[in-house]
Design a protein around this motif. Structure first.
Motif, mmCIF file in Angstrom:
data_model
loop_
_atom_site.group_PDB
_atom_site.id
_atom_site.type_symbol
_atom_site.label_atom_id
_atom_site.label_comp_id
_atom_site.label_asym_id
_atom_site.label_seq_id
_atom_site.Cartn_x
_atom_site.Cartn_y
_atom_site.Cartn_z
ATOM 1 N N MET A 187 -16.837 -45.863 30.862
ATOM 2 C CA MET A 187 -16.960 -44.927 31.969
ATOM 3 C C MET A 187 -15.649 -44.165 32.119
ATOM 4 O O MET A 187 -14.583 -44.754 32.184
ATOM 5 N N LYS A 188 -15.713 -42.836 32.158
ATOM 6 C CA LYS A 188 -14.514 -42.017 32.237
ATOM 7 C C LYS A 188 -13.956 -42.057 33.651
ATOM 8 O O LYS A 188 -14.692 -42.019 34.629
ATOM 9 N N VAL A 189 -12.637 -42.114 33.731
ATOM 10 C CA VAL A 189 -11.949 -42.157 35.013
ATOM 11 C C VAL A 189 -11.288 -40.804 35.251
ATOM 12 O O VAL A 189 -10.678 -40.235 34.343
ATOM 13 N N ASN A 190 -11.423 -40.276 36.468
ATOM 14 C CA ASN A 190 -10.892 -38.958 36.785
ATOM 15 C C ASN A 190 -9.697 -39.105 37.737
ATOM 16 O O ASN A 190 -9.853 -39.122 38.960
ATOM 17 N N PHE A 191 -8.499 -39.180 37.171
ATOM 18 C CA PHE A 191 -7.309 -39.357 37.997
ATOM 19 C C PHE A 191 -6.911 -38.079 38.726
ATOM 20 O O PHE A 191 -6.091 -38.127 39.644
ATOM 21 N N ASP A 192 -7.482 -36.933 38.332
ATOM 22 C CA ASP A 192 -7.213 -35.696 39.068
ATOM 23 C C ASP A 192 -7.705 -35.777 40.504
ATOM 24 O O ASP A 192 -7.294 -34.971 41.354
ATOM 25 N N LEU A 193 -8.578 -36.738 40.802
ATOM 26 C CA LEU A 193 -9.105 -36.862 42.158
ATOM 27 C C LEU A 193 -8.017 -37.210 43.175
ATOM 28 O O LEU A 193 -8.188 -36.966 44.372
ATOM 29 N N ILE A 194 -6.882 -37.774 42.715
ATOM 30 C CA ILE A 194 -5.815 -38.082 43.672
ATOM 31 C C ILE A 194 -5.156 -36.802 44.195
ATOM 32 O O ILE A 194 -4.431 -36.838 45.190
ATOM 33 N N LYS A 195 -5.417 -35.654 43.521
ATOM 34 C CA LYS A 195 -4.876 -34.375 43.992
ATOM 35 C C LYS A 195 -5.794 -33.713 45.011
ATOM 36 O O LYS A 195 -5.338 -32.961 45.865
ATOM 37 N N THR A 196 -7.086 -33.990 44.920
ATOM 38 C CA THR A 196 -8.066 -33.253 45.726
ATOM 39 C C THR A 196 -8.698 -34.082 46.828
ATOM 40 O O THR A 196 -9.305 -33.526 47.748
ATOM 41 N N ARG A 197 -8.601 -35.397 46.758
ATOM 42 C CA ARG A 197 -9.217 -36.267 47.758
ATOM 43 C C ARG A 197 -8.156 -36.951 48.609
ATOM 44 O O ARG A 197 -7.060 -37.242 48.138
ATOM 45 N N GLU A 198 -8.536 -37.218 49.839
ATOM 46 C CA GLU A 198 -7.718 -38.084 50.673
ATOM 47 C C GLU A 198 -7.954 -39.537 50.254
ATOM 48 O O GLU A 198 -9.036 -39.880 49.772
ATOM 49 N N CYS A 200 -1.162 -41.910 21.839
ATOM 50 C CA CYS A 200 0.049 -41.127 22.117
ATOM 51 C C CYS A 200 0.046 -39.749 21.450
ATOM 52 O O CYS A 200 1.115 -39.196 21.152
ATOM 53 N N THR A 201 -1.122 -39.171 21.249
ATOM 54 C CA THR A 201 -1.194 -37.839 20.644
ATOM 55 C C THR A 201 -1.164 -36.726 21.678
ATOM 56 O O THR A 201 -0.982 -35.563 21.327
ATOM 57 N N SER A 202 -1.362 -37.062 22.972
ATOM 58 C CA SER A 202 -1.323 -36.023 23.997
ATOM 59 C C SER A 202 -0.887 -36.625 25.325
ATOM 60 O O SER A 202 -1.019 -37.834 25.554
ATOM 61 N N GLU A 203 -0.384 -35.741 26.186
ATOM 62 C CA GLU A 203 0.067 -36.144 27.520
ATOM 63 C C GLU A 203 -0.414 -35.118 28.534
ATOM 64 O O GLU A 203 -0.282 -33.914 28.324
ATOM 65 N N THR A 204 -0.993 -35.594 29.630
ATOM 66 C CA THR A 204 -1.441 -34.736 30.721
ATOM 67 C C THR A 204 -0.658 -35.079 31.978
ATOM 68 O O THR A 204 -0.505 -36.250 32.317
ATOM 69 N N ILE A 205 -0.146 -34.058 32.662
ATOM 70 C CA ILE A 205 0.602 -34.252 33.891
ATOM 71 C C ILE A 205 -0.351 -34.183 35.084
ATOM 72 O O ILE A 205 -1.145 -33.245 35.203
ATOM 73 N N ILE A 206 -0.281 -35.179 35.962
ATOM 74 C CA ILE A 206 -1.095 -35.223 37.177
ATOM 75 C C ILE A 206 -0.154 -35.173 38.372
ATOM 76 O O ILE A 206 0.662 -36.068 38.561
#
Length: 265
Positions: A1-12, A226-232
């Protein structure tokens, strides 16, 4: 199941607790279902699940706790202190000293640890530190290595999805930090240069690494190989964070003295 850590930017956050955050003096460690929050000043051990605080225990030990990890071998938490290890049972809240694990030399202190099944890796304080592989069935040292002399280890954790991989954050003598992907023989497989990286969190579903940044409002999400990095980006400076895999719950301890729970589905 994919996890969406971007939600910490948009949700309380779904849950918020006020907690004392003393910089570099709190420790957090998680199982799939719960996590421990420990303050070295208060000597107070708090057990949380995805709904909030479940139990508080006052510890009587004098040394600091440097690492908290979950041991599937013992089905308990492992707490690593200056020169000793303890187990903590989240069911009956028993706290026990593991007398069999001691430093190779009494004057040397443990710095951190990680474990998978019966295997325990322990690393010591300092540059070019000693790293040991213990077998917890008979408490024997099977292997040991010396880390690179120009770097010290900040934290080391097994990948949960691929136990042949270990994520390691290190710093040099100018305090420039990076994330290393290593195999179980301590060979460095890949390096990601992240100047302020601190604590890696292995994500079981994807094998990726969520890394908090010291005194910063960002996380790095590093792909498993370790082939990519995304900033959150986040809205507060982060002190520590843990991930409860069974509930896809990210618990973040912020430097403004809050413990925040996010469900990142």
């Amino acid at each position: 199941m994919k996890v969406n850590f971007d939600l910490i930017k948009t949700r309380e956050p779904q849950i918020v607790f006020d907690v004392p955050i003393d910089e570099d003096d709190i420790r957090m460690g998680a199982s799939d279902k719960s996590f421990l929050f420990y303050g070295n000043d208060s000597k107070k051990l708090d057990l949380y699940d995805q709904t909030g605080l479940k139990h508080t225990e006052k510890l009587t030990i004098t040394s600091k706790i440097w690492e908290i990890v979950w041991s599937s071998h013992f089905d308990r938490y492992l707490l690593q202190a200056d020169t000793s290890f303890y187990t903590y049972d989240e069911q009956n809240h028993q706290f026990q000293l593991l007398k069999q694990i001691k430093p190779v030399e009494p004057i040397i202190m443990f710095c951190g640890c990680t474990c998978f099944e019966e295997i325990l890796f322990i690393y010591y304080e300092g540059w070019g530190c000693r790293i040991e592989e213990w077998n917890m069935t008979d408490f024997s040292i099977r292997k040991y290595w010396k880390n690179e002399t120009e770097r010290r280890i900040i934290q080391m954790l097994f990948s949960i999805k691929n136990p042949n991989h270990i994520g390691v954050t290190v710093s040099d003598q100018k305090d420039i930090r990076r994330f290393e992907l290593r195999d179980r023989d301590m060979k460095i497989l890949k390096v990601v240069n992240i100047d302020r990286c601190s604590c890696p969190i292995p994500i079981p579903t994807t094998g990726d690494w969520l890394i908090s940044h010291r005194d910063s409002k960002v996380f790095s999400l590093v792909k498993d190989d370790c082939t990519s990095e995304t900033i959150i980006e986040y809205n507060e400076n982060v002190e520590k964070a843990v991930f409860l895999a069974d509930y896809n719950c990210l618990a973040i301890a912020t430097q403004n003295n809050q413990l925040r729970f996010y469900y990142v589905l």
